[in-house]
Design an enzyme around this catalytic site. Sequence first.
Site, short mmCIF file in Angstrom:
data_model
loop_
_atom_site.label_atom_id
_atom_site.label_comp_id
_atom_site.label_asym_id
_atom_site.label_seq_id
_atom_site.Cartn_x
_atom_site.Cartn_y
_atom_site.Cartn_z
N TYR A 24 0.86 -1.19 0.00
CA TYR A 24 0.00 0.00 0.00
C TYR A 24 0.90 1.24 0.00
O TYR A 24 2.08 1.13 0.29
CB TYR A 24 -1.00 -0.01 1.15
CG TYR A 24 -0.43 -0.27 2.54
CD1 TYR A 24 0.10 0.77 3.30
CD2 TYR A 24 -0.45 -1.55 3.09
CE1 TYR A 24 0.60 0.53 4.57
CE2 TYR A 24 0.05 -1.79 4.37
CZ TYR A 24 0.56 -0.74 5.09
OH TYR A 24 1.05 -0.97 6.34
N HIS A 58 6.47 -0.50 1.02
CA HIS A 58 6.09 0.50 0.03
C HIS A 58 7.00 0.43 -1.18
O HIS A 58 8.15 0.07 -1.09
CB HIS A 58 6.17 1.89 0.65
CG HIS A 58 5.48 1.97 1.95
ND1 HIS A 58 4.15 1.65 2.08
CD2 HIS A 58 5.91 2.28 3.18
CE1 HIS A 58 3.80 1.80 3.36
NE2 HIS A 58 4.86 2.16 4.04
#
Length: 312
Positions: A240, A288
């Site tokens: 995410y 990430h």
Amino acid sequence: MMFKWKLCTFFLYVTCVCVMLKINHNVVDWVPTQIQCACQICLEDNQLPVHRFNASPVPFLYQDCKLEEDTFNWWKEMQTETRNFSTYRKTVQALFDVIPPSPDLIKATPDVCRTCAVVGNSGNLKGSHYGRLIDVHDIVIRMNSAQTGGFEEDVGTRTTHRVMYPESAVDLDNSTHLVLVPFKILDLEWVVEALTTGFTGQSYAPVKSKITANKDLVMVVNPEFMRYIHETWLKNKGKYPSTGFMALILALHICDEVYVFGYGADGEGNWSHYWEKLKDKHLKTGVHSGNQEYDILQELAKQKTVTFYRGW
Ligand SMILES: *[C@@H]1O[C@H](CO)[C@@H](O)[C@H](O)[C@H]1NC(C)=O
Ligand SMILES: *[C@@H]1O[C@H](CO)[C@@H](O)[C@H](O)[C@H]1NC(C)=O
Ligand SMILES: *[C@@H]1O[C@H](CO)[C@@H](O)[C@H](O)[C@H]1NC(C)=O
């Protein structure tokens, strides 16, 4: 001979006219239908050639906003939420017993130019002397536990918005907006309880039971907007988006001009914070997609959608 020249000139003329028409056509494509801000170029005019920008996702939750089960099912995977959609809906509703029914935002109008500084935490701010360049903006967005004390010369002093989640929360002064990025239902419960009775739940890391912040200035990022960032901007790369990347895209949606500081590695290629010595040399960007996020920032800077101060 003369005829050849005439033919040549004729073709040259035709080409020129075509090229001009083409240019004209492109220009017409990008001219805003109405002036929406007092800057020279306004980001909200979605005719801007920002190919991933989509003005429709609503950045913050508000009372009675529509919550889609489909979005919840996407969102709950981020930190493996086990509770169900109706619990989520009830928890969102309960938010607005404590925080304002709609977020406190500067509205886009033709006579206002909302300028924003988005300040990341990169070690490349050290020695940058960007402090004054940062503090002049209407909105100064910082994230997580970023401190300014002792670093004012390089990072400035003002914070109008602080983007954070329970595990990264710090106390705020009365004029700073708490911008909560929720990753699970517990985070929504936390903000309500930490501002009122005190939070007693448990997360994967220690969480402050009470937080000092102005309840009237709290805003909660819409899971639908997080999904838009992940799908439309990052094309689903990484688990995410990072808080820093979300802050950047939020700024594109709530500001007319965006100035970016403190993103990317430092001058030696380390991903460090400006306020600490790097402990783990191999520290990268975790779950990430740091490279993807950085590439997009560079692209936005190249097409002059944002002004990027690369640091030192
Ligand atoms: C959702 O969870 C709550 C609490 O565990 C439960 O009472 C409720 O029946 C569940 N709702 C649905 C639709 O499964
Ligand atoms: C904080 O700001 C609110 C208005 O948003 C005001 O009502 C309150 O009195 C202020 N509190 C302090 C401690 O200044
Ligand atoms: C960056 O990492 C290198 C080793 O990879 C280290 O020698 C250097 O001190 C680090 N720089 C900072 C500013 O932490």
